[in-house]
Design a protein around this motif. Structure first.
Motif, PDB file in Angstrom:
ATOM      1  N   GLU A 176       0.845  -1.195   0.000  1.00  0.00           N
ATOM      2  CA  GLU A 176       0.000   0.000   0.000  1.00  0.00           C
ATOM      3  C   GLU A 176       0.883   1.248   0.000  1.00  0.00           C
ATOM      4  O   GLU A 176       1.930   1.293   0.639  1.00  0.00           O
ATOM      5  CB  GLU A 176      -0.902   0.023   1.242  1.00  0.00           C
ATOM      6  N   GLY A 177       0.454   2.265  -0.732  1.00  0.00           N
ATOM      7  CA  GLY A 177       1.079   3.576  -0.619  1.00  0.00           C
ATOM      8  C   GLY A 177       2.286   3.838  -1.486  1.00  0.00           C
ATOM      9  O   GLY A 177       2.894   4.903  -1.390  1.00  0.00           O
ATOM     10  N   THR A 178       2.695   2.886  -2.356  1.00  0.00           N
ATOM     11  CA  THR A 178       3.792   3.193  -3.271  1.00  0.00           C
ATOM     12  C   THR A 178       3.230   3.949  -4.466  1.00  0.00           C
ATOM     13  O   THR A 178       2.084   3.744  -4.854  1.00  0.00           O
ATOM     14  CB  THR A 178       4.486   1.912  -3.762  1.00  0.00           C
ATOM     15  N   GLY A 179       4.009   4.861  -5.032  1.00  0.00           N
ATOM     16  CA  GLY A 179       3.503   5.687  -6.120  1.00  0.00           C
ATOM     17  C   GLY A 179       4.592   6.183  -7.039  1.00  0.00           C
ATOM     18  O   GLY A 179       5.716   5.660  -7.036  1.00  0.00           O
ATOM     19  N   PRO A 180       4.289   7.214  -7.829  1.00  0.00           N
ATOM     20  CA  PRO A 180       5.227   7.727  -8.834  1.00  0.00           C
ATOM     21  C   PRO A 180       6.569   8.173  -8.257  1.00  0.00           C
ATOM     22  O   PRO A 180       7.607   7.998  -8.899  1.00  0.00           O
ATOM     23  CB  PRO A 180       4.471   8.911  -9.455  1.00  0.00           C
ATOM     24  N   ASP A 181       6.555   8.751  -7.061  1.00  0.00           N
ATOM     25  CA  ASP A 181       7.817   9.207  -6.476  1.00  0.00           C
ATOM     26  C   ASP A 181       8.760   8.030  -6.230  1.00  0.00           C
ATOM     27  O   ASP A 181       9.970   8.134  -6.480  1.00  0.00           O
ATOM     28  CB  ASP A 181       7.554   9.947  -5.163  1.00  0.00           C
ATOM     29  N   ASP A 260      13.245  -4.796  -0.143  1.00  0.00           N
ATOM     30  CA  ASP A 260      12.283  -3.799  -0.615  1.00  0.00           C
ATOM     31  C   ASP A 260      11.580  -4.265  -1.891  1.00  0.00           C
ATOM     32  O   ASP A 260      11.682  -3.642  -2.945  1.00  0.00           O
ATOM     33  CB  ASP A 260      13.014  -2.462  -0.856  1.00  0.00           C
ATOM     34  N   VAL A 261      10.863  -5.360  -1.809  1.00  0.00           N
ATOM     35  CA  VAL A 261      10.120  -5.848  -2.972  1.00  0.00           C
ATOM     36  C   VAL A 261       9.101  -4.817  -3.451  1.00  0.00           C
ATOM     37  O   VAL A 261       8.974  -4.590  -4.664  1.00  0.00           O
ATOM     38  CB  VAL A 261       9.451  -7.203  -2.666  1.00  0.00           C
ATOM     39  N   PRO A 262       8.358  -4.139  -2.562  1.00  0.00           N
ATOM     40  CA  PRO A 262       7.416  -3.125  -3.040  1.00  0.00           C
ATOM     41  C   PRO A 262       8.083  -2.029  -3.873  1.00  0.00           C
ATOM     42  O   PRO A 262       7.499  -1.544  -4.847  1.00  0.00           O
ATOM     43  CB  PRO A 262       6.822  -2.553  -1.745  1.00  0.00           C
ATOM     44  N   GLY A 263       9.308  -1.647  -3.512  1.00  0.00           N
ATOM     45  CA  GLY A 263      10.019  -0.632  -4.281  1.00  0.00           C
ATOM     46  C   GLY A 263      10.322  -1.102  -5.695  1.00  0.00           C
ATOM     47  O   GLY A 263      10.185  -0.346  -6.659  1.00  0.00           O
ATOM     48  N   TRP A 264      10.726  -2.357  -5.833  1.00  0.00           N
ATOM     49  CA  TRP A 264      11.023  -2.904  -7.157  1.00  0.00           C
ATOM     50  C   TRP A 264       9.760  -3.031  -7.991  1.00  0.00           C
ATOM     51  O   TRP A 264       9.767  -2.773  -9.193  1.00  0.00           O
ATOM     52  CB  TRP A 264      11.738  -4.250  -7.026  1.00  0.00           C
ATOM     53  N   TYR A 265       8.661  -3.397  -7.360  1.00  0.00           N
ATOM     54  CA  TYR A 265       7.410  -3.488  -8.106  1.00  0.00           C
ATOM     55  C   TYR A 265       6.906  -2.093  -8.495  1.00  0.00           C
ATOM     56  O   TYR A 265       6.298  -1.927  -9.557  1.00  0.00           O
ATOM     57  CB  TYR A 265       6.358  -4.234  -7.292  1.00  0.00           C
TER      58      TYR A 265
END
Length: 374
Positions: A176-181, A260-265
């Motif tokens: 949750e909460g990952t985005g363009p930045d 940081d799997v969410p960062g890679w996705y």
């Protein structure tokens, strides 16, 4: 309820990554929780005792036989009410250890994907199936995650009770909460152009995961196509060498084991898998929840998650050109990718940990009640 339970697995990381919610639930219900596993030791929350096992990947190694003897001695001494076995290697030697015990605990085997299917060469398939049939008498409850494994377990009577469950449940909250930045930040860090189309595959480097198929596919794809192969394993160096040999090393990333799997996705535009077989793979479910369209090999486990053309794209296992074509289609047809991702996100809601844990727990509780009634 209360009692004493032993969880077994081939590695500590497997228990920590997939089963902590169940260990916590057993503790909350008043159980004494022991864990036995191999691999590199790490802390295991909620376990009152952790037993290191000398498990090795070679089936009949001396270490595996010592592990079976160690488990047998522990079962006899502790008088467990319930044993829950995970992963093919540990599950086999756990059930082997239980054979002939005077006071055998009730045993549940959760199948995380049989390492054979109808396409497996006859000798290998025969050996692996024979091992499962040999230990079927010590398998009071068998939990299968996908249709093929469930059908096989039922056909060959590989457990006293055979039930299909939707995996172990995935905690999607970290996505949750990952985005363009986050996307821009990750691309800048790894030197990926903003206009690149990035496919990500998070998996151990092994023969079964077949990263080489995707690397070879990259050689057929244009320069704007990038690939991130997150993970580590015995075949990582070989894959890095193949990328150099094919002239694609500049756009294939090998970040190693990542937390940081969410960062890679967030950085990626699609997810890809080339695996030979699966149970119910977390990496695909997480990618689908993170909003990525998926191109994956048409194998058991993937077929249970992906409807071809509906919630993702499938290609024949080992088909380099087929893999390249699916990735190219996702890169060219932006509208298709968005629609596949939308449907995929909706379809994986049923695999949320909050939904799955009560289903699996009900099976454990029923087996424990049988043990208490004896």
């Amino acid at each position: 309820m209360g009692g004493k339970v032993l969880f077994t697995a081939s590695t500590y990381s497997h228990v920590v990554n997939f089963h902590l919610a169940y260990l916590e639930r057993f503790c909350r219900e008043g159980w004494t929780v022991h864990v036995a596993c191999g691999g590199r030791p790490v802390a295991v929350p909620y376990a009152q005792e952790v037993i290191g096992l000398p498990l090795e990947k070679r089936m009949w190694s001396a270490g595996n036989l010592r592990a079976a003897a160690q488990l047998r001695e522990k079962m006899a001494a502790e008088g467990y009410d319930l044993v829950v076995a995970h992963t093919t290697l540990a599950a086999f030697f756990t059930r082997l250890a239980a054979k002939g015990l005077r006071a055998r605990p009730r045993v549940a085997n959760m199948v995380h994907g049989y390492l054979f299917d109808d396409e497996t060469p006859g000798l290998k398939r025969g050996v692996l199936l024979a091992a499962e049939r040999w230990t079927a008498g010590e398998t009071d409850l068998l939990l299968a995650m996908n249709e093929w494994d469930y059908g096989t377990a039922k056909r060959y009577k590989l457990g006293g009770t055979v039930v299909q469950v939707p995996g172990v449940g995935v905690d999607f909250s970290r996505f949750e909460g990952t985005g363009p930045d986050r996307r821009r930040e990750m691309r800048k860090k790894w030197g990926v152009p903003e206009d690149a189309f990035v496919a990500v595959y998070a998996a151990e480097f092994s023969k079964r995961k077949s990263q080489e198929v995707i690397i070879r596919a990259m050689a057929q794809l244009p320069e704007r196509m990038w690939l991130a192969l997150a993970g580590d394993g015995a075949l990582r160096g070989r894959c890095e060498g193949l990328a150099r040999e094919l002239g694609v090393a500049g756009r294939v990333l090998f970040p190693g084991q990542v937390e940081d799997v969410p960062g890679w996705y967030a950085m990626a535009d699609a997810a890809v898998s080339a695996s030979r077989s699966e149970g119910l793979p977390f990496n695909i479910m997480e990618a689908m929840y993170a909003g990525l369209p998926v191109a994956a090999s048409d194998v058991k486990g993937h077929r249970d998650l992906i409807e071809d053309g509906g919630t993702g794209l499938l290609y024949p296992y080992g088909d380099v050109e087929g893999c390249a074509q699916r990735l190219m289609r996702l890169a060219r047809e932006d509208g298709l990718g968005r629609e596949l991702a939308r449907r995929a996100r909706d379809s994986v809601e049923r695999f949320r940990l909050e939904r799955v844990l009560p289903i699996v727990w009900e099976q454990y509780a029923a087996l424990a009640s049988q043990a208490a009634a004896v």
